[in-house]
Motif scaffolding. Structure first.
Motif, PDB file in Angstrom:
ATOM      1  N   VAL A 102      60.514  55.519  39.556  1.00  0.00           N
ATOM      2  CA  VAL A 102      60.242  56.138  38.252  1.00  0.00           C
ATOM      3  C   VAL A 102      61.230  57.286  38.001  1.00  0.00           C
ATOM      4  O   VAL A 102      61.415  58.151  38.855  1.00  0.00           O
ATOM      5  N   ARG A 103      61.883  57.261  36.835  1.00  0.00           N
ATOM      6  CA  ARG A 103      62.782  58.351  36.472  1.00  0.00           C
ATOM      7  C   ARG A 103      62.027  59.375  35.622  1.00  0.00           C
ATOM      8  O   ARG A 103      61.916  60.525  35.985  1.00  0.00           O
ATOM      9  N   ASP A 104      61.473  58.906  34.480  1.00  0.00           N
ATOM     10  CA  ASP A 104      60.734  59.816  33.605  1.00  0.00           C
ATOM     11  C   ASP A 104      59.245  59.499  33.742  1.00  0.00           C
ATOM     12  O   ASP A 104      58.860  58.324  33.635  1.00  0.00           O
ATOM     13  N   PRO A 105      58.405  60.508  33.963  1.00  0.00           N
ATOM     14  CA  PRO A 105      56.978  60.235  34.151  1.00  0.00           C
ATOM     15  C   PRO A 105      56.383  59.565  32.917  1.00  0.00           C
ATOM     16  O   PRO A 105      56.899  59.714  31.805  1.00  0.00           O
ATOM     17  N   GLY A 106      55.316  58.827  33.121  1.00  0.00           N
ATOM     18  CA  GLY A 106      54.705  58.142  31.980  1.00  0.00           C
ATOM     19  C   GLY A 106      53.586  57.233  32.436  1.00  0.00           C
ATOM     20  O   GLY A 106      52.867  57.541  33.391  1.00  0.00           O
ATOM     21  N   VAL A 107      53.490  56.078  31.759  1.00  0.00           N
ATOM     22  CA  VAL A 107      52.396  55.136  32.040  1.00  0.00           C
ATOM     23  C   VAL A 107      52.988  53.734  32.153  1.00  0.00           C
ATOM     24  O   VAL A 107      53.881  53.373  31.380  1.00  0.00           O
ATOM     25  N   VAL A 108      52.511  52.967  33.141  1.00  0.00           N
ATOM     26  CA  VAL A 108      52.956  51.571  33.263  1.00  0.00           C
ATOM     27  C   VAL A 108      51.734  50.660  33.300  1.00  0.00           C
ATOM     28  O   VAL A 108      50.653  51.087  33.694  1.00  0.00           O
ATOM     29  N   THR A 109      51.944  49.407  32.897  1.00  0.00           N
ATOM     30  CA  THR A 109      50.920  48.377  33.120  1.00  0.00           C
ATOM     31  C   THR A 109      51.341  47.607  34.361  1.00  0.00           C
ATOM     32  O   THR A 109      52.482  47.138  34.437  1.00  0.00           O
ATOM     33  N   ARG A 110      50.426  47.496  35.325  1.00  0.00           N
ATOM     34  CA  ARG A 110      50.730  46.763  36.555  1.00  0.00           C
ATOM     35  C   ARG A 110      49.992  45.412  36.500  1.00  0.00           C
ATOM     36  O   ARG A 110      48.784  45.367  36.264  1.00  0.00           O
ATOM     37  N   VAL A 111      50.729  44.314  36.689  1.00  0.00           N
ATOM     38  CA  VAL A 111      50.110  42.978  36.733  1.00  0.00           C
ATOM     39  C   VAL A 111      50.521  42.359  38.069  1.00  0.00           C
ATOM     40  O   VAL A 111      51.714  42.366  38.411  1.00  0.00           O
ATOM     41  N   SER A 112      49.594  41.816  38.818  1.00  0.00           N
ATOM     42  CA  SER A 112      49.948  41.276  40.139  1.00  0.00           C
ATOM     43  C   SER A 112      50.876  40.068  39.987  1.00  0.00           C
ATOM     44  O   SER A 112      50.897  39.413  38.937  1.00  0.00           O
ATOM     45  N   ALA A 113      51.618  39.761  41.067  1.00  0.00           N
ATOM     46  CA  ALA A 113      52.571  38.643  41.017  1.00  0.00           C
ATOM     47  C   ALA A 113      51.838  37.335  40.728  1.00  0.00           C
ATOM     48  O   ALA A 113      52.299  36.507  39.934  1.00  0.00           O
ATOM     49  N   ALA A 114      50.676  37.142  41.354  1.00  0.00           N
ATOM     50  CA  ALA A 114      49.923  35.891  41.141  1.00  0.00           C
ATOM     51  C   ALA A 114      49.489  35.791  39.684  1.00  0.00           C
ATOM     52  O   ALA A 114      49.563  34.717  39.069  1.00  0.00           O
ATOM     53  N   GLU A 115      49.066  36.923  39.106  1.00  0.00           N
ATOM     54  CA  GLU A 115      48.568  36.902  37.733  1.00  0.00           C
ATOM     55  C   GLU A 115      49.712  36.654  36.751  1.00  0.00           C
ATOM     56  O   GLU A 115      49.560  35.922  35.776  1.00  0.00           O
ATOM     57  N   ILE A 116      50.901  37.230  37.026  1.00  0.00           N
ATOM     58  CA  ILE A 116      52.003  37.053  36.077  1.00  0.00           C
ATOM     59  C   ILE A 116      52.467  35.584  36.106  1.00  0.00           C
ATOM     60  O   ILE A 116      52.866  35.028  35.081  1.00  0.00           O
ATOM     61  N   ARG A 117      52.335  34.945  37.279  1.00  0.00           N
ATOM     62  CA  ARG A 117      52.681  33.510  37.320  1.00  0.00           C
ATOM     63  C   ARG A 117      51.689  32.712  36.476  1.00  0.00           C
ATOM     64  O   ARG A 117      52.044  31.738  35.831  1.00  0.00           O
ATOM     65  N   ARG A 118      50.424  33.154  36.480  1.00  0.00           N
ATOM     66  CA  ARG A 118      49.432  32.472  35.625  1.00  0.00           C
ATOM     67  C   ARG A 118      49.760  32.718  34.146  1.00  0.00           C
ATOM     68  O   ARG A 118      49.683  31.814  33.325  1.00  0.00           O
ATOM     69  N   VAL A 119      50.178  33.938  33.819  1.00  0.00           N
ATOM     70  CA  VAL A 119      50.545  34.247  32.428  1.00  0.00           C
ATOM     71  C   VAL A 119      51.670  33.308  31.992  1.00  0.00           C
ATOM     72  O   VAL A 119      51.644  32.723  30.915  1.00  0.00           O
ATOM     73  N   VAL A 120      52.665  33.153  32.888  1.00  0.00           N
ATOM     74  CA  VAL A 120      53.827  32.310  32.559  1.00  0.00           C
ATOM     75  C   VAL A 120      53.391  30.854  32.356  1.00  0.00           C
ATOM     76  O   VAL A 120      53.926  30.135  31.520  1.00  0.00           O
ATOM     77  N   ALA A 121      52.383  30.434  33.111  1.00  0.00           N
ATOM     78  CA  ALA A 121      51.922  29.047  32.969  1.00  0.00           C
ATOM     79  C   ALA A 121      51.067  28.861  31.717  1.00  0.00           C
ATOM     80  O   ALA A 121      51.017  27.762  31.154  1.00  0.00           O
ATOM     81  N   GLU A 122      50.391  29.951  31.253  1.00  0.00           N
ATOM     82  CA  GLU A 122      49.383  29.759  30.202  1.00  0.00           C
ATOM     83  C   GLU A 122      49.788  30.304  28.829  1.00  0.00           C
ATOM     84  O   GLU A 122      49.360  29.776  27.813  1.00  0.00           O
ATOM     85  N   ASP A 123      50.573  31.385  28.796  1.00  0.00           N
ATOM     86  CA  ASP A 123      50.862  32.066  27.532  1.00  0.00           C
ATOM     87  C   ASP A 123      52.277  31.695  27.081  1.00  0.00           C
ATOM     88  O   ASP A 123      53.264  32.215  27.597  1.00  0.00           O
TER      89      ASP A 123
END
Ligand SMILES: Cc1cc2nc3c(=O)[nH]c(=O)nc-3n(C[C@H](O)[C@H](O)[C@H](O)COP(=O)(O)OP(=O)(O)OC[C@H]3O[C@@H](n4cnc5c(N)ncnc54)[C@H](O)[C@@H]3O)c2cc1C
Length: 552
Positions: A102-123
């Motif tokens: 992280v360079r500048d403080p802030g907020v991130v959304t964290r999605v697990s690797a398994a879940e992002i693969r599901r997103v790629v398959a479904e969305d």
């Protein structure tokens, strides 16, 4: 106080969808699949060497992507608000080789690797954006020469083997030549390694490997499917060129439990082609490597298990299924098998060929080879499409480019479009009725003696590199006579299988003499040696696999 890494670095412009900003709506959908987190300057989101890592969207603040974190700290990119982190390894499941800090403080959304693969398959919408970005980012990273370090002599066959393995698997690496690069010496000294122990791979965030086998290197960088193979699958695909990848993709997408094993790199011969101009849907052409990368991701997305490097060494019939032994000691079992092991290029029968093969003789013409002989005179042998494409491609970066053909007519075995391109003012010097007689040079090639095929008269051409494209023989030694082959070793299928060898009734189209074993692509007798036909056969065979499974 030290400034945060990446201070003063601008965010990269979005080129070809590599660095898109997500809309509010798209980010909201991703937040539903993960969690919001507050982050501070210096927080590490993933680190080179991490076996698994998460997908992050930057909501506020900025994150720097760093190569060689903690030592050289080379800043690769900075991602600000609405952009996402991650690259091809996230979807393929390979280890991280870069670090996100992280360079500048802030907020991130964290999605697990398994879940992002599901997103790629479904969305569909997010899938398009993410897949395109990770593929583009991989191409950029390969071009930057970032990632694992390979140190060795350019004259060493093992250096060449390791570089080829990484390049063909589209793994970014940085090459340090012992003969030329002072940094190579320095890195070796720091690591306490003598030049005699090279080639060495310094895996980012991982171990130092001294002349590793391809399998050991793949294991360390986390390439390919991991874990024990399933006890039994519906379909084993042997070979991962276009035919095998198509079979794996269609098999998995149609609900078959599918496992594909590949000895070197998914993509096969097509993966070594600099530009495929005649594949449907790509009017500007596509590099073989990119086509292979896309297909591999697509097959994995549908759930195909892709194992690399894994060479099939033997096959046997067991109780109603087949067992295939792999070079890594595993045995995979399946009710049906699609053989897609393709073919390998023939070598010229010349004295002293081996001496030059480690450095000056090539059987593919990709960007990597073009770089190695940049500005040099090159000679290409062969009259087919591969030779024609190589000639067009290499003529753009070489000092001179001669294409030697045995006959008198370039159009005899080359597609018309290529003949036209070569003849239409290209820098390719076509030498008809010409064959190679002798290779001349010390450590490296300096010249080639060629002979007139009609008169035998000899002359010498300057050449620092020789490219050979003179046909192929099939990869069928591992299967031997377990199924019937033609006189050149290609597998017989369908109506070509002699009736007396067909075991268990007449085979289906594309089926070999053994029920449930199919052959597709270049390895199949009488097949048309093209990417599109290989893909077509791989896809068709899956339909026939269903039919065969229904009879078992
Ligand atoms: C440089 C070049 C340029 C080309 N350009 C074009 C073009 O522009 N257009 C076109 O249509 N065609 C082109 N071709 C031809 C095309 O690439 C091939 O016809 C096509 O790749 C055949 O696909 P395949 O899957 O049948 O076999 P291959 O691509 O040969 O793939 C076979 C795979 O099986 C693997 N394998 C072999 N033995 C084993 C084993 N025992 N266990 C596990 N895996 C194994 C190999 O490593 C390989 O990856 C080109 C070929 C080359 C070399």
């Amino acid at each position: 106080m030290d400034e945060p890494l990446g201070t003063g670095v601008d965010e990269p412009q979005d080129r070809n969808g590599a660095f898109p900003r997500l809309t509010d709506e798209q980010r909201a959908r991703l937040r539903m699949r993960g969690s919001l987190e507050r982050v501070q300057t210096g927080d590490i989101l993933f680190r080179a060497g991490d076996e698994t890592f998460d997908f992050f969207v930057v909501e506020e603040g900025a994150v720097t992507i760093v190569d060689d974190f903690g030592s050289a700290n080379r800043v690769i990119a900075v991602h600000g608000a609405k952009r996402f982190l991650g690259e091809l390894n996230l979807l393929r499941g390979d280890r991280a080789y870069l670090t996100g800090v992280v360079r500048d403080p802030g907020v991130v959304t964290r999605v697990s690797a398994a879940e992002i693969r599901r997103v790629v398959a479904e969305d569909e919408e997010l899938s398009n954006i993410i897949v395109r970005a990770v593929l583009e980012r991989r191409s950029i990273l390969i071009g930057l020469g970032t990632g694992h370090r390979v140190i060795g002599s350019r004259f060493s066959p093992d250096s060449r083997r390791l570089r080829e393995f990484l390049a063909r698997n589209r793994v970014p690496y940085h090459w340090l030549d012992l003969e030329e690069d002072p940094e190579a010496d320095e890195l070796l000294r720091t690591a306490g390694i003598g030049p005699h122990e090279t080639p060495v791979v310094l895996v980012s965030g991982g171990k130092t490997l001294r002349n590793p086998t391809n399998a050991a290197l793949a294991h360390e960088i986390g390439l390919g499917a991991r874990g024990a193979p399933p006890a039994m699958c519906d379909l084993i695909v042997v070979g991962g060129g276009p035919a095998g990848l198509a079979a794996a993709l269609y098999g998995a997408s149609e609900g078959l439990d599918t496992q594909a094993v590949e000895s070197i790199a998914f993509g096969g011969q097509a993966g070594t082609s600099s530009r495929i101009e005649n594949y449907l849907g790509f009017p500007a052409g596509i590099s073989g490597s990119e086509l292979a990368g896309r297909a591999e991701l697509q097959a994995a997305k549908f759930g195909a298990r892709l194992v690399v490097p894994a060479e099939a060494t033997a096959i046997a019939a067991e109780d109603g299924h087949y067992a295939i032994a792999l070079s890594n000691g595993d045995v995979v079992r399946g009710r049906t098998v699609i053989v897609a092991t393709g073919a390998r290029y023939r070598r010229l029968d010349l004295p002293g060929l081996e001496r030059f093969e480690s450095d000056s003789v090539y059987y593919a013409a990709t960007q990597a080879e073009a770089q190695r002989c940049f500005g040099d005179p090159v000679v290409i042998v062969g009259g087919g499409n591969s030779a024609g494409q190589a000639a067009m491609f290499l003529s753009r970066s070489s000092a001179s480019c001669s294409l030697l053909i045995r006959g008198g007519d370039l159009g005899k075995s080359m597609s018309r479009y290529l003949v036209d391109e070569i003849e239409r003012g290209s820098a390719v010097d076509v030498q008809a009725f010409t064959q190679v007689a002798e290779l001349v040079g010390g450590d490296a090639l300096e010249a080639i003696v060629v002979a007139d095929a009609r008169t035998g008269e000899q002359r010498t051409l300057p050449a620092k590199a020789l490219f050979v494209f003179i046909g192929a023989s099939p990869h069928t030694d591992w299967i031997g006579d377990f199924v019937t082959r033609d006189e050149d070793g290609f597998l017989l299928t369908g109506a070509d299988v002699p009736a007396e060898f067909a075991d268990g009734g007449r085979p289906f189209f594309l089926e070999t003499s053994r029920p449930g074993i199919f052959a597709v692509g270049d390895v199949r007798s009488t097949s048309i040696k093209r990417v599109a036909s290989a893909v077509g056969e791989g896809s068709m065979a899956v339909r026939l696999v269903h039919q065969r499974l229904a009879t078992l």
